[in-house]
Enzyme design. Structure first.
Site, mmCIF file in Angstrom:
data_model
loop_
_atom_site.group_PDB
_atom_site.id
_atom_site.type_symbol
_atom_site.label_atom_id
_atom_site.label_comp_id
_atom_site.label_asym_id
_atom_site.label_seq_id
_atom_site.Cartn_x
_atom_site.Cartn_y
_atom_site.Cartn_z
ATOM 1 N N SER A 165 -0.797 0.374 3.584
ATOM 2 C CA SER A 165 -2.436 -0.551 2.921
ATOM 3 C C SER A 165 -2.587 -1.833 4.534
ATOM 4 C CB SER A 165 -2.260 -1.382 2.225
ATOM 5 O OG SER A 165 -3.825 -1.563 2.253
ATOM 6 N N TYR A 177 0.328 -5.785 -5.600
ATOM 7 C CA TYR A 177 -0.591 -4.637 -4.332
ATOM 8 C C TYR A 177 -0.295 -4.452 -3.304
ATOM 9 C CZ TYR A 177 -3.083 -1.246 -2.408
ATOM 10 O OH TYR A 177 -3.503 -0.374 -1.555
#
Length: 313
Positions: A165, A177
């Site tokens: 990401s 995350y």
């Protein structure tokens, strides 16, 4: 004169890059690609795209329903299996299943797409177990699947495509995350250098915010409120405003998923794939540039953004 020369050299560089990136791998219809997280989102869309191009897709789904629904909209070439990336037994079974299908030719591509975003909240609201849940899927699941399938990938001199990401470059939200994606970047870098002499390539996909089942606004905000309810009172005193997170998570980007799957597809089918692919306007306009700016400057920009959101509420 020097300006014209620089412009010419820059133009030639991009022309060469454009030409190289248009070259594709031969015999794609004979290639096997294993994709995790195919129930919905990026994995589901990629599986359907590759199947339409004639590749032999081995689609791993978490649920039987997801596998059945994917099978209904794809050809007989595409095969599905159930896979829980947090279970080594499940990973080993899926790897054995893949080995039976690919045979002596090996596995051309592995796309580590399975991932989750919740539990996610300000770090002060969370527990160690909350972090473990995300790390087990996004990081340890990626590593476990890769290690089990690595012999098949090296046999085919194929490709490993890891979904990280842009928030694995710069972190603006709490929870596991971003840490999990930072770690996926590190694992991918070390693996790429390790496999380089063997002709097996490793690519990283760095999406921004995309609206998928894993980032459904209602699901994310509902999770946020459930976490808030269990936060100790002494912690709540320091976090009197949920609005900042609620507004941001409630406006997750609705950019087309194809912006990500096109990158995945290129990484698998291009003769000269990139090492990294950035996908999404937020990634290219904000995330990537911010990752190169001085930390103190980025901290101030992010803080002002949160303050702006809070004042608008």
């Amino acid at each position: 004169m020097w300006l014209y020369l620089a412009a010419l050299l820059l133009g030639l560089y991009f022309l060469r890059r454009w030409y190289r990136e248009r070259q594709t791998v031969e015999n794609l219809t004979e290639k096997y690609v294993f994709i995790t997280g195919c129930d919905t989102g990026f994995g589901n869309l990629l599986a359907r795209h590759l199947d339409a191009r004639g590749l032999r897709v081995l689609a791993a789904c978490l649920t039987q329903q997801g596998a059945e629904e994917l099978g209904k909209v794809t050809s007989e070439r595409l095969q599905t299996t159930l896979l829980d990336v947090t279970s080594t037994e499940s990973v080993a079974a899926a790897a054995a299943w893949a080995k039976e299908h690919v045979g002596d030719g090996g596995l051309w591509g592995l796309v580590n797409n399975a991932g989750i975003t919740i539990p996610g909240a300000p770090n002060g609201w969370l527990t160690k177990e909350d972090f473990q849940k995300v790390l087990n899927v996004n990081l340890l699941g990626t590593i476990d699947v890769t290690l089990h399938l690595l012999p098949l990938l090296m046999r085919a001199r194929g490709r490993v495509v890891n979904v990280s990401s842009v928030w694995g470059r710069i972190s603006i939200l709490g929870g596991a995350y971003s840490p999990s994606k930072y770690a996926v970047e590190a694992f991918s870098d070390s693996l790429r250098r390790e496999l380089l002499p063997f002709g097996t390539k490793v690519c990283i996909i760095e999406p921004g915010f995309f609206h998928t089942a894993a980032t459904d606004a209602k699901l994310v905000i509902g999770n946020l409120h459930r976490i808030w309810e269990r936060v100790p009172e002494e912690i709540k005193l320091n976090y009197t405003e949920m609005t900042k997170y609620t507004i941001l998570l409630g406006t997750l980007s609705r950019q087309p998923l194809s912006m990500v799957t096109n990158c995945m597809e290129h990484a698998l089918t291009a003769l000269h794939p990139r090492t990294r692919y950035s996908a999404g306007w937020d990634a290219m306009i904000y995330g990537i540039p911010a990752s190169y700016l001085p930390t103190v400057l980025v901290d101030q920009v992010v803080n002002l953004a949160w303050l702006s959101l809070s004042q608008k509420s």
